[in-house]
Write a protein that holds these residues in place. Sequence first.
Motif, PDB file in Angstrom:
ATOM      1  N   GLN A  85       0.810  -1.219   0.000  1.00 49.25           N
ATOM      2  CA  GLN A  85       0.000   0.000   0.000  1.00 49.25           C
ATOM      3  C   GLN A  85       0.842   1.268   0.000  1.00 49.25           C
ATOM      4  O   GLN A  85       0.467   2.265  -0.612  1.00 49.25           O
ATOM      5  CB  GLN A  85      -0.929  -0.002   1.218  1.00 49.25           C
ATOM      6  N   ARG A  86       1.983   1.247   0.699  1.00 49.07           N
ATOM      7  CA  ARG A  86       2.775   2.476   0.836  1.00 49.07           C
ATOM      8  C   ARG A  86       4.173   2.368   0.240  1.00 49.07           C
ATOM      9  O   ARG A  86       5.010   3.251   0.456  1.00 49.07           O
ATOM     10  CB  ARG A  86       2.864   2.872   2.319  1.00 49.07           C
ATOM     11  N   ALA A 188       1.796  -1.201 -13.580  1.00 51.33           N
ATOM     12  CA  ALA A 188       0.393  -0.815 -13.382  1.00 51.33           C
ATOM     13  C   ALA A 188      -0.009  -1.006 -11.932  1.00 51.33           C
ATOM     14  O   ALA A 188      -0.731  -0.166 -11.355  1.00 51.33           O
ATOM     15  CB  ALA A 188      -0.513  -1.635 -14.307  1.00 51.33           C
ATOM     16  N   ASP A 189       0.442  -2.092 -11.302  1.00 48.29           N
ATOM     17  CA  ASP A 189       0.144  -2.313  -9.884  1.00 48.29           C
ATOM     18  C   ASP A 189       0.790  -1.231  -9.022  1.00 48.29           C
ATOM     19  O   ASP A 189       0.175  -0.739  -8.067  1.00 48.29           O
ATOM     20  CB  ASP A 189       0.645  -3.691  -9.452  1.00 48.29           C
ATOM     21  N   ILE A 190       2.033  -0.869  -9.345  1.00 46.42           N
ATOM     22  CA  ILE A 190       2.716   0.186  -8.597  1.00 46.42           C
ATOM     23  C   ILE A 190       1.972   1.504  -8.749  1.00 46.42           C
ATOM     24  O   ILE A 190       1.784   2.254  -7.779  1.00 46.42           O
ATOM     25  CB  ILE A 190       4.175   0.318  -9.069  1.00 46.42           C
ATOM     26  N   ALA A 191       1.530   1.811  -9.968  1.00 45.26           N
ATOM     27  CA  ALA A 191       0.817   3.071 -10.220  1.00 45.26           C
ATOM     28  C   ALA A 191      -0.468   3.138  -9.408  1.00 45.26           C
ATOM     29  O   ALA A 191      -0.776   4.175  -8.795  1.00 45.26           O
ATOM     30  CB  ALA A 191       0.526   3.213 -11.712  1.00 45.26           C
ATOM     31  N   ARG A 192      -1.233   2.060  -9.392  1.00 50.35           N
ATOM     32  CA  ARG A 192      -2.496   2.062  -8.642  1.00 50.35           C
ATOM     33  C   ARG A 192      -2.254   2.234  -7.150  1.00 50.35           C
ATOM     34  O   ARG A 192      -2.935   3.022  -6.477  1.00 50.35           O
ATOM     35  CB  ARG A 192      -3.264   0.763  -8.910  1.00 50.35           C
ATOM     36  N   ALA A 193      -1.265   1.492  -6.621  1.00 51.36           N
ATOM     37  CA  ALA A 193      -0.988   1.579  -5.189  1.00 51.36           C
ATOM     38  C   ALA A 193      -0.437   2.955  -4.816  1.00 51.36           C
ATOM     39  O   ALA A 193      -0.808   3.522  -3.782  1.00 51.36           O
ATOM     40  CB  ALA A 193      -0.002   0.480  -4.781  1.00 51.36           C
TER      41      ALA A 193
END
Length: 234
Positions: A85-86, A188-193
């Motif tokens: 998350q962070r 994409a996962d990094i961008a969303r989180a």
Amino acid sequence: MIETPAKYRRAAASANLGEIVAIHHDRPGPRTVLAFIGAWILMSALTWLAPGETLLLAVAPTALFFLLWLVIYIMMAGERLVVCQRGILLGSFAPFLRPYAIAYEQLIVGSVVPISGGLRRYHKQTGIAPFTSSIRTAWWSRRGVSMAGPTPAEARARLRHGLGPDQPGRIGSPWLIGTRAAAEAATADIARAAGAAGCIELANATAMAPPRTLSGHAADNPTQLPNLHVPSRH
């Protein structure tokens, strides 16, 4: 959130990165596994040219070689990119090894990019040594995620203490992690989180970063591997 091994959750909690939202790995493919098996068979066959006097002495080297190659495989196949998350955890989760922890605030905006091809040209293009601690790829790696952020020492300190330094400057230390699936899925996962964590600029730049194939030419670093601090070449 997703089901994850306890050691992943402990590392994320230790680094104060929140819950885990995605995991990407770079496990060896079938040909690499067969190469490991072939090496074990070859080494074992050589011992049978002059076997021990007893069955135990004859079999012992084969068993030891199997254990040796199994340990090497486990250590090399333990590399992960864990999106939290962070921030992110990256590096090996193999026994006796620990990953690195990077908060989203520590990543340089625009530096998180997916590499879809030419990953083996990374060292030639950047001049960075293959065995640098922040370069988490193996000989089988074909895709990966490049980013710029804190030094390995700073990333290790966050894992130990759950705190990190201020956001790095305009140019950051290089990081590269291999991915077996398409690298753009990881970014994409990094961008969303990152967006959910409030790092909007990082999230937008990462989401818009297209996959690229490395050329192997240092002149292309600014566009293909943006914001990396790489050794100067004279």
